[in-house]
Design a protein around this motif. Sequence first.
Motif, PDB file in Angstrom:
ATOM      1  N   PHE A  23       6.336 -39.749  31.810  1.00 55.71           N
ATOM      2  CA  PHE A  23       7.694 -39.263  31.566  1.00 55.71           C
ATOM      3  C   PHE A  23       8.682 -40.278  32.127  1.00 55.71           C
ATOM      4  N   ASN A  24       9.689 -40.601  31.351  1.00 52.53           N
ATOM      5  CA  ASN A  24      10.687 -41.584  31.766  1.00 52.53           C
ATOM      6  C   ASN A  24      11.782 -40.896  32.572  1.00 52.53           C
ATOM      7  N   TRP A  25      11.714 -41.039  33.887  1.00 53.80           N
ATOM      8  CA  TRP A  25      12.707 -40.422  34.767  1.00 53.80           C
ATOM      9  C   TRP A  25      13.934 -41.309  34.960  1.00 53.80           C
ATOM     10  N   GLU A  77      14.360 -37.175  26.648  1.00 53.41           N
ATOM     11  CA  GLU A  77      13.882 -36.645  27.927  1.00 53.41           C
ATOM     12  C   GLU A  77      14.644 -35.385  28.313  1.00 53.41           C
ATOM     13  N   GLN A  94      13.291 -32.667  26.176  1.00 51.65           N
ATOM     14  CA  GLN A  94      11.936 -32.297  26.577  1.00 51.65           C
ATOM     15  C   GLN A  94      11.956 -31.395  27.803  1.00 51.65           C
ATOM     16  N   ASN A 105       2.322 -33.959  27.385  1.00 50.54           N
ATOM     17  CA  ASN A 105       3.317 -34.407  26.407  1.00 50.54           C
ATOM     18  C   ASN A 105       3.197 -33.709  25.062  1.00 50.54           C
TER      19      ASN A 105
END
Length: 805
Positions: free
Chosen positions: A111-113, A124, A127, A517
């Motif tokens: 996950f791209n934080w 994001e 999501q 995901n």
Amino acid sequence: MAKYKNITKEETLKAQIFADYFGEARFFYRPNIDNIDFVVMDKAGRHLLWSEVKKTATGIDGMFVQLILTIGRARTFDKIMPPKFLAVFDNEKIAFIPYAVVNDIFYQNDFNWNVRPSDHGTKEFAQIKKLVEETVQKEKLLYYFDSESDLLKEYIKNNIAKQIELFPDLTIRARVDKTNFTHVYKQWAFYVKPSIQIDWDAAKRHEILDADFYLADLISEDDITIKDKLFVLLKKDKYELDRQIDDMGLFSSKTVEFKDGGRAHKEFWDRYLRPPKEEFWDYIVERRDLLISQDVRERKGAFFTPPQWVAKAHEYLAKIFGVNWQDEYVVWDNSAGSGNLLAGLVNKDNIWASTLDKQDVQVMHDRIENGANLWDDNVFQFDFLNDEIKSAREGGKMPDKLYDIIKDNEKRQKLIILMNPPYGESANSATRTGRKSNKAGVQESKTKEKYKDSLGIALREKYVQFFVRILYDIPDCKMAAFVHPKYICSSTMKSFRNVWKAEYLGGFATPSSTHDNCVAGFPICFYVWDLAKKQDFPASVHCDVFNEKEQFEGVKTFYASEGETINDWLISTRNRENEKTLGFLCCPGVDSQNDNQVFLINDKKQRPHPRGTWITDKNLIEFCIYFAVRHCIEHKWINDRDQYFYPKGGWKEDVEFKNDCIAFTLFNGQNKIKLREGVNHWIPFTEDEVGSTARFESRFMSDFLKGLRGQDSEKLTPAARAVLDAGRELWRYYIQKTNTDANACLNASFYDIREYFQGTKENGSMNPKSRDETYNALIGALRDAQKTLAAKIEPKVYEYGFLKG
């Protein structure tokens, strides 16, 4: 006037809220920590509350998502013991949720934080929004500053302030629980881990991880681990691991001691209460993966296929091919990623892994250096949908040994292609209706180009391209794949089913929510096929069902959609002569996943790309049957891909069934007839029945129901009458409002009535409840009656063949 309406600066609002509700001496306020807008602490510096703040009225869900993204981006929980509560507030309201309910979100894989938390347009944000919406709706406590100030203060006193009373000073040890055990681990790794007499790099190569030593410490009493099934046990002044009975029948184990005699260990654990409450033990041990560093998680292949389903897949392969299957068969994962689907296999001479990306190949080689049970030479970069099956000695990418197996007719029958292929699809319901654009390049490949003329639309699914290449280029092998059952059920997959010649050997279904995901709500199944057995595609496929807890729940049958569908049936009921148009039915697809897109509106112009049919006085009964069939059965993940079929003829003579479906349709939430969109022909009662002093604009539905019943009310079943009776009481209450409220419209529809009492959110969707308790009671009674009626209709759905079961 709203209490804080005139405050124009966020900092002023934060200070005022703190003064009004947290102004006691025991609270301490920080306006910003790690970009968290509002932090409440006690005087000892322990965090009690983290909050997101907006100076003007804003949607609660979006604020919670922004707060979660802010925390996750800074990984604040790694540096500071998380509070028990999160909150969001603006100038009119404040809402709370326990931190524990969102804790797992921070440990998602891949996950791209790094996205900006305030950017609501990122994937994001969307999501996380999907992940938290249901939780927030269920767990949140909402208070309005103007009307519920005293209740809010009482909540803060009994919850936020209570933490200070339980732990009045720093000499009291903190309790470790499912919320903070990861934070405590970070502190333990800094203070205790260096004092343990072990070469951690060497240990890691042998799958010995510091997390197991931490768990041994945590679940202990008087420095003795009390959960004896852990890999590492604490035994006073040392750790014990690798316990076994040797050839002489004697117990042996390895021990690890402290460098400093346990001084750092004692000083650290004097701060905490051990063990945690027993109710948290299983959760903490099951979420051991949260304690493992990111690099190790990547080497272990924590992405894509969860470990529990990997183990279950290997178990099923043993059932199907025998206990010695790993020695008798060669396994190739042709979409291996980082290789986690092969974790746990023991005969590395018979294991092969290929993946599209060079980076993933490097990850697998790195895993091998750290103990993964693979040979370097058996891992290779290979684009399965594009690269030629050609050996390395001939200049190709495929290792010679695997190539020789593929080209040998006998050896190929002992090859199992084990995979979790990509599910990418270039187009879906969203793209076809214009809500999203096509995913450029998703389906393009040499495999697709080669077979597009014969397979057509089926090849827009990437996994189908994998299947087709295996079918034609690696014939007679075995295939075991994780994939959703669309290729079995969907009418769009007929061309694929026509060419797939293989024997189905078995499998199981799992919830998509348990896979990384994946959007929740549909089945991901593990299916095993023998391509050496040339059989036509079966009319139905059976598989075992396991829930989120890996518990067996029975057997599910997925049926192939080969004949006419329920939509074909509905279209066949149209009679265009002298019709009176009543509305338009949106019905885009014929599987259960599209049930929420089946609804009634006034006119097809209300939707940009409508797929459906007009509803008239000539096909109203058939429409109501269709509508009730699509909505009477609760949607669950396991029935998400169920297909609706052209029914048998028995429904035509079943008057009770027809009447039940009509009553169900009139009062279902997917009946979205709105007066503002045109004449409302869907008022089911006469003016006298609901106490109206003025004539309704349309009496069509009340006249229709009167003609349906005739003089014999017994034509309606008790369940249908109960729905109509509850609906009548709701309508009557609404009509009372027309006498005193100009906003209440006499000719309102069922949707209009609900919208009037419940109101709408900023995005236009209806609020789940009303502040009118009389209405809440009436709509609650109606919904209960609807559930009873739905349960009565459900068996007929299967009896008449709308669904197969």
